[in-house]
Motif scaffolding. Structure first.
Motif, PDB file in Angstrom:
ATOM      1  N   LEU A   1      44.757  27.655  71.936  1.00  0.00           N
ATOM      2  CA  LEU A   1      45.023  27.475  70.508  1.00  0.00           C
ATOM      3  C   LEU A   1      44.632  28.696  69.685  1.00  0.00           C
ATOM      4  N   ARG A   2      43.880  29.645  70.315  1.00  0.00           N
ATOM      5  CA  ARG A   2      43.576  30.903  69.611  1.00  0.00           C
ATOM      6  C   ARG A   2      44.850  31.646  69.249  1.00  0.00           C
ATOM      7  N   ASP A   3      45.882  31.419  70.126  1.00  0.00           N
ATOM      8  CA  ASP A   3      47.165  32.069  69.863  1.00  0.00           C
ATOM      9  C   ASP A   3      47.880  31.288  68.765  1.00  0.00           C
ATOM     10  N   GLU A   4      48.415  31.992  67.812  1.00  0.00           N
ATOM     11  CA  GLU A   4      49.043  31.362  66.664  1.00  0.00           C
ATOM     12  C   GLU A   4      50.249  30.519  67.071  1.00  0.00           C
ATOM     13  N   ARG A   5      51.007  31.046  68.025  1.00  0.00           N
ATOM     14  CA  ARG A   5      52.199  30.298  68.453  1.00  0.00           C
ATOM     15  C   ARG A   5      51.806  28.973  69.101  1.00  0.00           C
ATOM     16  N   HIS A   6      50.796  29.024  69.958  1.00  0.00           N
ATOM     17  CA  HIS A   6      50.341  27.796  70.595  1.00  0.00           C
ATOM     18  C   HIS A   6      49.712  26.851  69.576  1.00  0.00           C
ATOM     19  N   TYR A   7      49.032  27.442  68.605  1.00  0.00           N
ATOM     20  CA  TYR A   7      48.414  26.616  67.565  1.00  0.00           C
ATOM     21  C   TYR A   7      49.483  25.865  66.766  1.00  0.00           C
ATOM     22  N   ALA A   8      50.575  26.579  66.422  1.00  0.00           N
ATOM     23  CA  ALA A   8      51.658  25.955  65.649  1.00  0.00           C
ATOM     24  C   ALA A   8      52.329  24.845  66.465  1.00  0.00           C
ATOM     25  N   ASN A   9      52.537  25.113  67.766  1.00  0.00           N
ATOM     26  CA  ASN A   9      53.148  24.082  68.623  1.00  0.00           C
ATOM     27  C   ASN A   9      52.258  22.851  68.724  1.00  0.00           C
TER      28      ASN A   9
ATOM     29  N   ALA B   1      39.673  25.023  66.565  1.00  0.00           N
ATOM     30  CA  ALA B   1      40.331  26.288  66.868  1.00  0.00           C
ATOM     31  C   ALA B   1      40.310  27.224  65.669  1.00  0.00           C
ATOM     32  N   ARG B   2      40.062  26.694  64.467  1.00  0.00           N
ATOM     33  CA  ARG B   2      40.006  27.559  63.282  1.00  0.00           C
ATOM     34  C   ARG B   2      38.580  27.698  62.740  1.00  0.00           C
ATOM     35  N   GLN B   3      37.620  27.326  63.516  1.00  0.00           N
ATOM     36  CA  GLN B   3      36.211  27.557  63.169  1.00  0.00           C
ATOM     37  C   GLN B   3      35.706  28.736  64.001  1.00  0.00           C
ATOM     38  N   SER B   4      35.385  29.863  63.289  1.00  0.00           N
ATOM     39  CA  SER B   4      35.025  31.101  63.993  1.00  0.00           C
ATOM     40  C   SER B   4      33.619  31.005  64.587  1.00  0.00           C
ATOM     41  N   VAL B   5      33.422  31.848  65.601  1.00  0.00           N
ATOM     42  CA  VAL B   5      32.139  31.945  66.302  1.00  0.00           C
ATOM     43  C   VAL B   5      31.635  33.379  66.147  1.00  0.00           C
ATOM     44  N   THR B   6      30.332  33.555  65.839  1.00  0.00           N
ATOM     45  CA  THR B   6      29.748  34.888  65.653  1.00  0.00           C
ATOM     46  C   THR B   6      29.456  35.521  67.002  1.00  0.00           C
ATOM     47  N   VAL B   7      29.902  36.809  67.134  1.00  0.00           N
ATOM     48  CA  VAL B   7      29.678  37.563  68.366  1.00  0.00           C
ATOM     49  C   VAL B   7      28.948  38.855  68.004  1.00  0.00           C
ATOM     50  N   GLN B   8      27.800  39.140  68.636  1.00  0.00           N
ATOM     51  CA  GLN B   8      27.022  40.369  68.429  1.00  0.00           C
ATOM     52  C   GLN B   8      27.345  41.309  69.596  1.00  0.00           C
TER      53      GLN B   8
ATOM     54  N   TYR C   1      37.721  33.351  66.727  1.00  0.00           N
ATOM     55  CA  TYR C   1      38.041  31.953  66.976  1.00  0.00           C
ATOM     56  C   TYR C   1      37.751  31.614  68.439  1.00  0.00           C
ATOM     57  N   PRO C   2      37.524  30.371  68.708  1.00  0.00           N
ATOM     58  CA  PRO C   2      37.300  29.981  70.109  1.00  0.00           C
ATOM     59  C   PRO C   2      38.484  30.434  70.971  1.00  0.00           C
ATOM     60  N   GLY C   3      38.172  30.897  72.154  1.00  0.00           N
ATOM     61  CA  GLY C   3      39.225  31.363  73.062  1.00  0.00           C
ATOM     62  C   GLY C   3      38.664  32.319  74.101  1.00  0.00           C
TER      63      GLY C   3
ATOM     64  N   ALA D   1      34.432  26.299  70.881  1.00  0.00           N
ATOM     65  CA  ALA D   1      34.297  25.859  69.491  1.00  0.00           C
ATOM     66  C   ALA D   1      32.906  25.280  69.267  1.00  0.00           C
ATOM     67  N   GLY D   2      32.294  25.651  68.132  1.00  0.00           N
ATOM     68  CA  GLY D   2      30.967  25.161  67.799  1.00  0.00           C
ATOM     69  C   GLY D   2      29.866  25.856  68.570  1.00  0.00           C
ATOM     70  N   GLU D   3      30.190  26.878  69.326  1.00  0.00           N
ATOM     71  CA  GLU D   3      29.183  27.583  70.126  1.00  0.00           C
ATOM     72  C   GLU D   3      28.307  28.456  69.203  1.00  0.00           C
ATOM     73  N   ALA D   4      27.041  28.581  69.535  1.00  0.00           N
ATOM     74  CA  ALA D   4      26.133  29.440  68.758  1.00  0.00           C
ATOM     75  C   ALA D   4      26.497  30.905  68.974  1.00  0.00           C
ATOM     76  N   ALA D   5      25.976  31.800  68.121  1.00  0.00           N
ATOM     77  CA  ALA D   5      26.261  33.241  68.217  1.00  0.00           C
ATOM     78  C   ALA D   5      25.868  33.751  69.592  1.00  0.00           C
ATOM     79  N   THR D   6      26.699  34.648  70.126  1.00  0.00           N
ATOM     80  CA  THR D   6      26.463  35.208  71.461  1.00  0.00           C
ATOM     81  C   THR D   6      26.426  36.718  71.389  1.00  0.00           C
ATOM     82  N   THR D   7      25.686  37.360  72.266  1.00  0.00           N
ATOM     83  CA  THR D   7      25.524  38.822  72.287  1.00  0.00           C
ATOM     84  C   THR D   7      26.164  39.362  73.552  1.00  0.00           C
ATOM     85  N   ILE D   8      26.944  40.467  73.355  1.00  0.00           N
ATOM     86  CA  ILE D   8      27.649  41.074  74.495  1.00  0.00           C
ATOM     87  C   ILE D   8      27.405  42.573  74.436  1.00  0.00           C
ATOM     88  N   SER D   9      27.020  43.167  75.573  1.00  0.00           N
ATOM     89  CA  SER D   9      26.776  44.609  75.655  1.00  0.00           C
ATOM     90  C   SER D   9      27.903  45.250  76.433  1.00  0.00           C
TER      91      SER D   9
END
Length: 495
Positions: free
Chosen positions: A378-386, A418-425, A453-455, A477-485
């Motif tokens: 659902l992160r993809d707009e086309r799939h979200y619309a469908n 799918a439209r609730q963003s998740v914070t990524v560090q 967005y979740p995905g 979706a609803g996941e807490a902020a995550t850190t990626i190096s």
């Protein structure tokens, strides 16, 4: 020298020879020897052989004189003897033929059908024997020939007599005339024991009394209402003579009566079952009725009615099963039931409508299941619309079942998430170029915070002289902020 004469006064019995009474030539003192006359006879024989031919006068011609003609009359006639010998041979030849024909006639029991003529023919032969014994061979030949012709005439009648006996036997059997049938076939059998018609005819004639008794017993049993017993007696009679018209007709009639009775019983049972909507029992009964009478129109009509009713019952049951499966939202199973109903009788409107409805719900169920199984798409707009369109379609279903209601709620929740963003560090080394696929380049940095967005995502890091790095991660979706190096630390060419 003369021989001594015997003394007439001595007895006439042969003398008894002994050594004391006979003298010896060496001892002349005895009586004269018996050898002396023999010696004298021998001397005379020698003189006759060697000297007598010289003394006789020689003839001028050495040939014997011709015999004087016999003037006496010959008593035998060679020509007559030859004629008699010829007649005797001919008589013997005819006699041999006569004996052969006689044996053949006896083999076909001529004494039973032409005794007088046969004996008369044999009398001719006996008369011929009398002439033969008197050496009157010509007369014997004539008698033998007359006898042979008479026997041959009888022989030519044999086949006609046999055929007449067989025909008379058949006629007697047809009229149930036991005595006449036995008499005729006994004659036929005596004449031709190897002929099948004679053998079988005699057997049928001998079985006729027992057959008639069985037919009478069959009649009594039928009158008493014992149909099976009547059939059994008639069947036994038919076994004694399958060619007997009365036995065949009686057995056929009784068997037909039994068949009619059974047919009526099966038809009554089938119609009763049909009235009680037990179509299978009705079909079984009508099947038995048709087995007895395959072309009976009433049985055929009843069978068609039973099968038509059974078809309607089967379709109704399949429709009911389909509706039950629809209520429990088992769409593939409901479709299978509706297809079976359509195969039984195509073109029924209610079946087609139910089938289309079930197919549409099955397709919707499949789409919803697939969408709920891949929420990250659902992160993809086309799939979200469908997905949003699918949710709208599902929401318009009247009286959705529990399964569809749950699917609608789940999809609606996924669309919201799918439209609730998740914070990524993101952490890097200020020297690595960072790019987020399907989002864009992020440049170089020490630390950067982004909202996604979740995905599923892929980060790529590049740095001159260093090997590229890739990092894949998933955001729920609803996941807490995550850190990626992400950093490029491996130089190219280094060990």
């Amino acid at each position: 020298m003369q021989d001594e004469k015997p003394d007439n006064d001595k007895p006439t019995s042969p003398p008894s020879f002994s050594v004391e009474r006979v003298g010896s030539p060496i001892n002349p003192g005895g009586r004269p020897s018996i050898l002396l006359p023999l010696v004298l006879f021998s001397l005379l024989l020698i003189v006759a052989i060697f000297y007598l031919p010289e003394w006789l006068p020689k003839a001028n011609n050495t040939a014997l004189p011709a015999p004087e003609p016999v003037t006496s009359k010959l008593e035998d006639s060679p020509f007559q003897d030859a004629q008699l010998a010829k007649a005797r041979r001919e008589a013997q030849d005819v006699l041999q033929q006569l004996l052969t024909v006689q044996q053949e006639l006896e083999n076909i029991a001529v004494q039973r059908w032409a005794e007088e003529s046969f004996q008369q023919a044999l009398q001719f032969a006996a008369d011929g024997d009398s002439y033969y014994q008197q050496r009157q061979f010509t007369q014997a030949l004539a008698q033998y020939q007359t006898s042979l012709e008479a026997l041959q005439s009888l022989q030519s009648q044999g086949q006609q007599v046999l055929e007449a006996a067989l025909n008379d036997g058949q006629a007697a059997l047809a009229n149930d005339d036991v005595d006449a049938a036995i008499h005729a076939f006994e004659l036929a059998y005596a004449m031709a024991p190897e002929q099948e018609a004679a053998v079988s005819g005699l057997q049928r004639a001998q079985n006729l009394p027992a057959l008639l008794k069985l037919l009478t017993a069959s009649q009594y049993a039928e009158e008493d209402g014992k149909l099976d017993d009547a059939i059994e007696f008639a069947n036994q009679a038919h076994g004694l003579n399958s060619m007997h018209l009365g036995a065949s007709q009686t057995l056929a009639r009784l068997q037909q009566n039994k068949l009619d009775r059974l047919h009526r019983r099966y038809m009554s049972s089938g119609l009763s079952a049909l009235a009680n909507n037990d179509t299978q029992q009705a079909i079984d009964a009508f099947t038995q009725a048709l087995h007895l009478k395959p072309k009976d129109q009433d049985s055929l009509d009843a069978m068609r009615q039973a099968k038509s009713k059974q078809l309607a019952q089967r379709i109704a049951q399949l429709m009911q099963d389909g509706q039950t499966l629809e209520a429990s939202e088992q769409w593939p199973e409901a479709i299978e039931r509706y297809k079976q109903a359509d195969a039984l009788q195509s073109g029924l409107v209610q079946v087609r409508v139910a089938l289309l409805r079930a197919q549409a719900r099955a397709e919707l169920d499949e789409l919803l299941s697939a969408r709920l199984a891949a929420p990250l798409a659902l992160r993809d707009e086309r799939h979200y619309a469908n997905a949003a369109e699918l949710l709208d379609q599902a929401s318009r279903i009247k009286q959705p079942g529990p399964r569809l209601s749950d699917q609608i709620d789940d999809l609606q929740h996924l669309l919201i998430q799918a439209r609730q963003s998740v914070t990524v560090q993101l952490l890097s080394d200020k020297q690595t170029q960072v790019q987020l696929f399907k989002v864009g380049g992020l440049g170089v940095f020490d630390s950067k915070q982004i909202q996604l967005y979740p995905g599923k995502y892929i980060l790529q890091g590049t740095r001159a002289g260093y090997r590229d790095v890739m990092h894949e991660f998933v955001l729920q979706a609803g996941e807490a902020a995550t850190t990626i190096s992400i950093r490029c630390t491996e130089k190219i060419g280094s060990i």
